[in-house]
Design a protein around this motif. Structure first.
Motif, PDB file in Angstrom:
ATOM      1  N   ASN A   1       0.877  -1.161   0.000  1.00 15.07           N
ATOM      2  CA  ASN A   1       0.000   0.000   0.000  1.00 15.07           C
ATOM      3  C   ASN A   1       0.921   1.220   0.000  1.00 15.07           C
ATOM      4  O   ASN A   1       1.589   1.501   0.996  1.00 15.07           O
ATOM      5  CB  ASN A   1      -0.891  -0.012   1.240  1.00 15.07           C
ATOM      6  N   LEU A   2       0.976   1.927  -1.107  1.00 16.01           N
ATOM      7  CA  LEU A   2       1.938   3.020  -1.247  1.00 16.01           C
ATOM      8  C   LEU A   2       1.660   4.207  -0.329  1.00 16.01           C
ATOM      9  O   LEU A   2       2.538   5.042  -0.130  1.00 16.01           O
ATOM     10  CB  LEU A   2       1.990   3.488  -2.708  1.00 16.01           C
TER      11      LEU A   2
ATOM     12  N   SER B   1      11.617   6.699   0.095  1.00 15.99           N
ATOM     13  CA  SER B   1      12.679   5.816  -0.386  1.00 15.99           C
ATOM     14  C   SER B   1      12.105   4.477  -0.857  1.00 15.99           C
ATOM     15  O   SER B   1      12.473   3.964  -1.927  1.00 15.99           O
ATOM     16  CB  SER B   1      13.697   5.594   0.735  1.00 15.99           C
ATOM     17  N   THR B   2      11.199   3.912  -0.086  1.00 17.25           N
ATOM     18  CA  THR B   2      10.558   2.650  -0.459  1.00 17.25           C
ATOM     19  C   THR B   2       9.704   2.835  -1.708  1.00 17.25           C
ATOM     20  O   THR B   2       9.699   1.990  -2.602  1.00 17.25           O
ATOM     21  CB  THR B   2       9.700   2.118   0.706  1.00 17.25           C
TER      22      THR B   2
ATOM     23  N   PRO C   1       1.827   3.810 -14.300  1.00 17.14           N
ATOM     24  CA  PRO C   1       1.768   2.969 -13.102  1.00 17.14           C
ATOM     25  C   PRO C   1       0.359   2.876 -12.538  1.00 17.14           C
ATOM     26  O   PRO C   1      -0.448   3.782 -12.712  1.00 17.14           O
ATOM     27  CB  PRO C   1       2.694   3.696 -12.128  1.00 17.14           C
ATOM     28  N   ARG C   2       0.071   1.766 -11.903  1.00 21.76           N
ATOM     29  CA  ARG C   2      -1.204   1.599 -11.192  1.00 21.76           C
ATOM     30  C   ARG C   2      -0.878   1.258  -9.750  1.00 21.76           C
ATOM     31  O   ARG C   2      -0.217   0.258  -9.474  1.00 21.76           O
ATOM     32  CB  ARG C   2      -2.026   0.483 -11.816  1.00 21.76           C
TER      33      ARG C   2
ATOM     34  N   GLY D   1      -5.485   0.592  -5.461  1.00 20.17           N
ATOM     35  CA  GLY D   1      -5.998   1.896  -5.852  1.00 20.17           C
ATOM     36  C   GLY D   1      -5.706   2.953  -4.801  1.00 20.17           C
ATOM     37  O   GLY D   1      -6.284   4.036  -4.806  1.00 20.17           O
ATOM     38  N   ALA D   2      -4.786   2.656  -3.899  1.00 18.95           N
ATOM     39  CA  ALA D   2      -4.511   3.529  -2.757  1.00 18.95           C
ATOM     40  C   ALA D   2      -3.669   4.729  -3.176  1.00 18.95           C
ATOM     41  O   ALA D   2      -2.583   4.574  -3.727  1.00 18.95           O
ATOM     42  CB  ALA D   2      -3.788   2.736  -1.667  1.00 18.95           C
ATOM     43  N   THR D   3      -4.184   5.898  -2.931  1.00 17.11           N
ATOM     44  CA  THR D   3      -3.455   7.135  -3.199  1.00 17.11           C
ATOM     45  C   THR D   3      -3.637   8.063  -2.006  1.00 17.11           C
ATOM     46  O   THR D   3      -4.484   7.836  -1.148  1.00 17.11           O
ATOM     47  CB  THR D   3      -4.001   7.841  -4.462  1.00 17.11           C
TER      48      THR D   3
END
Length: 187
Positions: free
Chosen positions: A137-138, A144-145, A168-169, A173-175
């Motif tokens: 989950n971005l 860095s990750t 990119p996806r 769908g987490a933004t």
């Protein structure tokens, strides 16, 4: 969404008669269910979830117009979380049968494990794009990750396809406000 590649001569758009793509997605649902059993969509993760089932074409339909003014429908099939040794080859075969192209949002670790499947998808005219290295989950990782997740996947995809993913996806769908992916960014 249009998909783009590094070389303009290979830029392509998934152009397909909407009914043909819906036929393909319905066939995928039926064939995948028969071939893989009831747990197919769960086991595949999201890789086929957007293309399987009767309403798959609705998920990504877009209208445009032909030169003579007729409405032309577009259907965009996307597959996430692959490539999968067990399922991606089957999906590619079905897409080839129906002469339909799709976009594969691949996980870098899986590209490393199954590079030939990525090459095959690219050689058959499909777009291969990034879905991060390990599917985190971005919104919950540091910068860095985040960079590592993106760059590592890009490097492996580029090694197999000759181009760097440009669309990119984010997993789940987490933004967030810090970094938002826009589907239109890929146009």
């Amino acid at each position: 969404m249009r998909w783009m590649r590094a070389k303009p001569e290979v830029r392509a758009r998934a152009e397909v008669d909407a009914s043909q793509a819906v036929d393909a997605s319905q066939a995928m649902g039926a064939e995948a269910s028969q071939a893989m059993g009831a747990e197919a969509s769960q086991a595949m993760g999201a890789e086929a979830s957007e293309a399987m089932g009767a309403d798959a074409g609705q998920a990504a339909a877009e209208a445009s117009y032909a030169a003579d003014g007729r409405a032309v429908k577009w259907v965009y099939l996307t597959f996430d979380d692959g490539p999968s040794r067990r399922y991606t080859a089957q999906v590619l075969k079905i897409l080839q049968t129906y002469k339909v192209r799709a976009t594969f949002f691949v996980v870098g670790q899986n590209v490393k494990r199954h590079p030939a499947l990525v090459r095959r998808a690219d050689q058959r005219g499909h777009s291969v794009q990034s879905h991060t290295w390990s599917h985190p989950n971005l919104t919950k990782v540091n910068w860095s990750t985040f960079k590592y997740q993106s760059r590592a996947t890009d490097r492996y995809v580029r090694a197999q396809t000759g181009y760097t993913p440009r669309c990119p996806r984010p997993p789940y769908g987490a933004t967030n406000r810090g970094y938002v992916f826009y589907p239109l960014w890929c146009r």
